[in-house]
Design a protein around this motif. Structure first.
Motif, PDB file in Angstrom:
ATOM      1  N   HIS A 103      23.514 -41.603   1.260  1.00 61.73           N
ATOM      2  CA  HIS A 103      23.006 -42.838   1.853  1.00 61.73           C
ATOM      3  C   HIS A 103      23.277 -44.071   0.997  1.00 61.73           C
ATOM      4  N   GLU A 104      23.943 -43.889  -0.160  1.00 61.59           N
ATOM      5  CA  GLU A 104      24.202 -45.041  -1.045  1.00 61.59           C
ATOM      6  C   GLU A 104      25.686 -45.378  -0.946  1.00 61.59           C
ATOM      7  N   CYS A 108      22.179 -39.234  -4.572  1.00 66.78           N
ATOM      8  CA  CYS A 108      20.787 -39.577  -4.874  1.00 66.78           C
ATOM      9  C   CYS A 108      19.994 -38.296  -5.130  1.00 66.78           C
ATOM     10  N   GLU A 118      21.937 -49.799  -3.338  1.00 68.50           N
ATOM     11  CA  GLU A 118      20.805 -49.102  -2.703  1.00 68.50           C
ATOM     12  C   GLU A 118      19.721 -48.718  -3.729  1.00 68.50           C
TER      13      GLU A 118
HETATM   14 ZN   LIG Z   1      18.733 -42.932  -2.895  1.00 63.08          ZN
END
Ligand SMILES: [Zn+2]
Length: 343
Positions: free
Chosen positions: A63-64, A38, A149
């Motif tokens: 975080h994805e 990201c 996400e």
């Molecule tokens: Zn992200």
């Protein structure tokens, strides 16, 4: 366990890290398979901070994520070992007032992957609360699962826009999130979405989707384009997805009287905003901070074929080449949308 660790600003290593989370009856242990890089991961890498969040200790990035359940706690009913899943990266305090109201993304105590000091998910296994872990249907791949996400942010914007079927929308910015917003607006019932950017390569990717009309702001007057297309009325929905300061003084001009403006991009510093222009059209302003209760809808839209996220995955690197992947992502080349790491 092998993990992708931001040691400090500008330095990433792939090295062993302990799994610090322990299983509870309500959690699942997941073998992480695909993780998207990201803009925030890249920003921590290149700048060492985002606003008040400063990297002071080595931190696992990412975080994805999507993966495969290895073990499910005794209380977990909807998941079992072997299930393919994707995970919501933000975990609120379930007892918080925000969580009780269904606004769990706004819980001040939310713990979000790869936001210092919380480790991310670029590690071979994670333990995660089952209620923030979602089963992927047969026809949704793990790579697509890791795209849920960023898609969730686009869908949160579409939800906040309270679309009426047939609305015309404008999205400012054709980056990953801008395209996710545009696809979400189409899926939500817009008849067409104008998407603006200065980079033709980004617009070419957007142009590959039905309903999306790219407008290169260096070649055409985007306001004139939208006005002409709407017979002078303007768009019912305008989504700002850049956070770039020069956009703000004028972007509400795209809106029709009584239209809706959704703020998705996050400016680094306060920006000027023309209140009188907003009042003259009685515009509704909504804003987006991550998402809540959106993952199941995002998964269903991908599974149904209404939103195709596959063509936004530009490159996939193996875990061993994660440093290369981050260096590539940091170049911010306009023809690259999403880079994923496969574990
Ligand atoms: Zn992200």
């Amino acid at each position: 366990m092998k993990a992708v660790v931001l040691e400090k600003q500008g330095e990433i290593t792939v090295r062993d890290m302990p799994l610090t989370q322990s299983m509870t009856p309500d959690s699942v242990r997941i073998a992480v398979k695909n993780v998207g890089i990201c803009g925030s991961d890249v920003h921590y890498f290149t700048h060492g901070r985002i606003g008040p969040y400063v990297v002071k200790e080595p931190m696992i990035l990412g975080h994805e994520a999507a993966g495969v359940v290895v073990e499910a706690g005794a209380n977990v009913k909807h998941l079992k070992a072997g299930d393919r899943v994707c995970m919501e990266p933000g975990i609120p305090n379930a007892k918080s007032r925000a969580a009780k109201l269904g606004l769990y993304n706004l819980d001040p105590d939310v713990s979000f992957w790869a936001t210092p000091p919380v480790h991310g998910c670029l590690i071979e296994e994670v333990v995660h609360p089952a209620e923030y872990t979602f089963l992927l249907p047969e026809n949704v791949s793990l790579a697509e699962g890791a795209m849920i996400e960023p898609l969730a942010i686009g869908l949160q914007a579409a939800k906040k826009a309270r679309i009426v079927p047939g609305d015309t929308a404008v999205v400012i910015g054709a980056g990953t999130i801008g395209i996710m917003c545009a696809l979400s607006l189409m899926a939500g019932g817009c008849s067409r979405v104008f998407i603006t950017d200065a980079k033709q390569e980004k617009l070419d990717i957007a142009a590959g989707y039905p309903g999306l009309t790219p407008v290169n702001i260096t070649r055409a007057d985007p306001l004139k384009t939208v006005r002409e297309a709407t017979l002078g009325w303007g768009a019912e929905v305008v989504v700002e997805a850049t956070g770039a300061a020069p956009v703000y003084p004028g972007f509400v001009e795209y809106s029709c009287p009584g239209g809706k403006v959704v703020l998705v991009g996050i400016p680094i510093d306060p920006v000027p905003f023309d209140i009188a222009a907003i009042q003259a059209k009685e515009l509704d302003i909504a804003s987006v901070f991550r998402y809540a209760n959106i993952y199941p809808r995002a998964i269903d839209l991908v599974a149904s074929g209404k939103i195709d996220v596959k063509k936004l995955i530009s490159k996939t690197y193996p875990l061993a080449k994660a440093v290369e992947a981050f260096n590539e992502a940091a170049k911010l080349e306009p023809h690259i949308v999403k880079i994923q790491i496969e574990l």
